[in-house]
Design a protein around this motif. Structure first.
Motif, short mmCIF file in Angstrom:
data_model
loop_
_atom_site.label_atom_id
_atom_site.label_comp_id
_atom_site.label_asym_id
_atom_site.label_seq_id
_atom_site.Cartn_x
_atom_site.Cartn_y
_atom_site.Cartn_z
N TRP A 1 -13.76 -16.46 0.95
CA TRP A 1 -15.01 -16.16 0.28
C TRP A 1 -16.21 -16.30 1.22
N GLU A 2 -16.06 -17.06 2.27
CA GLU A 2 -17.16 -17.30 3.18
C GLU A 2 -17.41 -16.14 4.13
N THR A 3 -16.51 -15.16 4.17
CA THR A 3 -16.67 -13.98 5.03
C THR A 3 -17.44 -12.89 4.28
N SER A 4 -17.83 -11.83 5.00
CA SER A 4 -18.59 -10.74 4.38
C SER A 4 -17.68 -9.88 3.52
N ILE A 5 -18.28 -9.13 2.61
CA ILE A 5 -17.53 -8.28 1.71
C ILE A 5 -16.78 -7.18 2.48
N PHE A 6 -17.38 -6.69 3.57
CA PHE A 6 -16.72 -5.66 4.38
C PHE A 6 -15.51 -6.24 5.11
N TYR A 7 -15.68 -7.44 5.62
CA TYR A 7 -14.57 -8.10 6.31
C TYR A 7 -13.40 -8.32 5.34
N ARG A 8 -13.70 -8.74 4.12
CA ARG A 8 -12.64 -9.01 3.13
C ARG A 8 -11.87 -7.73 2.80
N HIS A 9 -12.60 -6.63 2.66
CA HIS A 9 -11.93 -5.36 2.36
C HIS A 9 -11.01 -4.91 3.49
N PHE A 10 -11.51 -4.97 4.72
CA PHE A 10 -10.70 -4.52 5.85
C PHE A 10 -9.56 -5.48 6.14
N TYR A 11 -9.79 -6.77 5.94
CA TYR A 11 -8.73 -7.75 6.14
C TYR A 11 -7.59 -7.47 5.16
N CYS A 12 -7.93 -7.27 3.89
CA CYS A 12 -6.93 -6.99 2.86
C CYS A 12 -6.18 -5.69 3.17
N GLY A 13 -6.92 -4.67 3.65
CA GLY A 13 -6.27 -3.40 3.98
C GLY A 13 -5.32 -3.50 5.14
N LEU A 14 -5.72 -4.20 6.19
CA LEU A 14 -4.84 -4.36 7.36
C LEU A 14 -3.66 -5.26 7.03
N TRP A 15 -3.88 -6.26 6.19
CA TRP A 15 -2.75 -7.08 5.74
C TRP A 15 -1.70 -6.20 5.04
N ALA A 16 -2.16 -5.32 4.15
CA ALA A 16 -1.23 -4.47 3.40
C ALA A 16 -0.48 -3.53 4.33
N HIS A 17 -1.19 -2.99 5.33
CA HIS A 17 -0.55 -2.05 6.25
C HIS A 17 0.60 -2.73 7.00
N PHE A 18 0.38 -3.95 7.44
CA PHE A 18 1.45 -4.67 8.15
C PHE A 18 2.52 -5.18 7.16
N ALA A 19 2.11 -5.47 5.94
CA ALA A 19 3.08 -5.93 4.94
C ALA A 19 4.09 -4.83 4.63
N LEU A 20 3.63 -3.57 4.65
CA LEU A 20 4.54 -2.45 4.40
C LEU A 20 5.55 -2.27 5.52
N TYR A 21 5.25 -2.79 6.70
CA TYR A 21 6.19 -2.70 7.81
C TYR A 21 7.49 -3.43 7.52
N LYS A 22 7.42 -4.42 6.64
CA LYS A 22 8.65 -5.14 6.25
C LYS A 22 9.64 -4.17 5.62
N TYR A 23 9.16 -3.33 4.71
CA TYR A 23 10.02 -2.37 4.04
C TYR A 23 10.46 -1.27 5.01
N ILE A 24 9.51 -0.81 5.83
CA ILE A 24 9.82 0.26 6.77
C ILE A 24 10.91 -0.17 7.75
N SER A 25 10.79 -1.40 8.26
CA SER A 25 11.80 -1.89 9.22
C SER A 25 13.17 -1.98 8.57
N CYS A 26 13.23 -2.45 7.32
CA CYS A 26 14.51 -2.53 6.61
C CYS A 26 15.13 -1.15 6.44
N TRP A 27 14.31 -0.18 6.04
CA TRP A 27 14.83 1.17 5.81
C TRP A 27 15.28 1.83 7.10
N LEU A 28 14.55 1.60 8.18
CA LEU A 28 14.95 2.18 9.46
C LEU A 28 16.27 1.58 9.94
N LEU A 29 16.43 0.27 9.77
CA LEU A 29 17.66 -0.38 10.21
C LEU A 29 18.86 0.07 9.37
#
Length: 365
Positions: free
Chosen positions: A133-161
């Motif tokens: 909460w102490e960060t800016s609203i823009f930072y929170r949005h981009f942080y959440c978006g980049l977290w999701a992008h890397f979180a999807l890599y978990k599924y992608i790696s499983c499917w590729l393997l």
């Protein structure tokens, strides 16, 4: 007994893929029975329809095929039957199989490494902490978006393997294609992720086309198209997404994520159909502004993928609600009012733009 503050493991999770495979098998047998009665089926349904009921040994072999019975990808019984009946050119193309499998294996390991690095930098626990909460609203949005992008890599790696394993078995045979070097076999029949389309996505439709392809195919062929009797494609899409949410479980986060998909796709399709007809839209994509427009759309997809995926990962209401509160409910404010606020305004703006354009052309004449 299975709940924790970190991650929930339930006995139903390993049965997700099994459930879809058995539902698809049931529909294929039903379609086969209709074919015997002389009823017309779509071209896709004809390819998967079963005229004969599998025996118990075939059923267990299909269900527990070792490469992918836990995480997918799902495949039709007809594909499995062709595989065990030696209808695929496996022995003649063992070198090609090894090369394709190795390529997917290395890609899977690469995405697995990227996921492990990504989740150490972008942590979902941080998003429900007071520090977030102490960060800016823009930072929170981009942080959440980049977290999701890397979180999807978990599924992608499983499917590729798992796809690498399916290719090496020979299950992934998908016919032939003509190239400069002659006719070659395709081994993408169990492909579950289109990497280039996923990484270059500029709208959520690109994510749907590229991510979890086999499950999306299942949803389209076995749920969406069979709801044609409703007479409304939006209703068919809504109930298809509701089925997918129910398939995942009863946590509120699942339903919120698929509701997000529904409202986002609904807005994107209508907005694109409106602005794609204007000359301004074409000029932007055919000018130096193309790069700027691509960057903006890429930022949009990354940011709101985070918005959409947060409930899916956090599952429990108070957790994802806290994240939404920290983002000031920006996704709901952007997508929910589309039909009765933004759409009328855009239509008015387009009409005014076209009207002024006509006046300018008349003056020029």
């Amino acid at each position: 007994m299975t709940e924790s503050e970190d991650y929930d493991i339930t006995w139903t999770m390993p049965h997700c893929v099994l459930t879809l495979k058995l539902i698809a098998l049931s529909f294929d047998m039903w379609d086969g029975a209709k074919m015997k009665k002389g009823k017309q089926l779509s071209a896709t349904n004809q390819q998967t329809a079963l005229l004969n009921t599998p025996n118990i040994l075939e059923l267990f072999g299909f269900v527990y095929f070792p490469a992918c019975f836990l995480v997918g990808p799902i495949f039709s019984f007809k594909r499995y039957k062709s595989f065990v009946s030696d209808e695929f050119p496996i022995e003649n193309e063992s070198m090609s199989l090894e090369n394709h499998a190795m390529k997917r294996l290395l890609q899977g390991l690469g995405y697995l490494t990227a996921f492990q690095i990504g989740v150490t930098v972008f942590n979902v626990k941080y998003m429900i902490s007071d520090e977030f909460w102490e960060t800016s609203i823009f930072y929170r949005h981009f942080y959440c978006g980049l977290w999701a992008h890397f979180a999807l890599y978990k599924y992608i790696s499983c499917w590729l393997l798992t796809e690498a394993a399916c290719i090496r078995f020979g299950l992934s045979y998908n016919g032939t294609e003509k190239t400069e070097n002659g006719t070659v076999s395709k081994w993408d029949g169990c492909n579950n992720i289109k990497l280039l389309r996923f990484e270059s996505a500029t709208k959520f439709q690109h994510y749907i086309e590229s991510f979890n392809c086999n499950t999306n195919f299942f949803a389209a062929e076995y749920i969406y198209k069979r709801l044609k009797f409703l007479g409304n494609r939006h209703l068919s899409q809504f109930f298809t997404l509701f089925f997918l949410a129910l398939w995942h479980g009863l946590r509120s986060g699942y339903y919120m994520t698929f509701f997000n998909e529904f409202i986002i796709i609904y807005m994107e399709r209508e907005l694109e159909s409106l602005i794609s007809k204007t000359q301004l839209y074409e000029k932007m994509w055919n000018s130096y502004l193309k790069g700027v427009l691509y960057v903006l759309l890429k930022m949009y997809t990354i940011v709101f993928m985070g918005w959409s995926l947060a409930p899916f990962d956090l599952k429990i209401f108070w957790k994802w609600w806290r994240v939404y509160y920290s983002l000031y409910f920006s996704g709901l404010l952007l997508f929910v009012p589309w039909a009765f606020v933004y759409k009328p305004l855009i239509i008015m703006a387009i009409k005014k733009y076209c009207k002024n354009k006509d006046k300018d052309s008349i003056k020029a004449e």
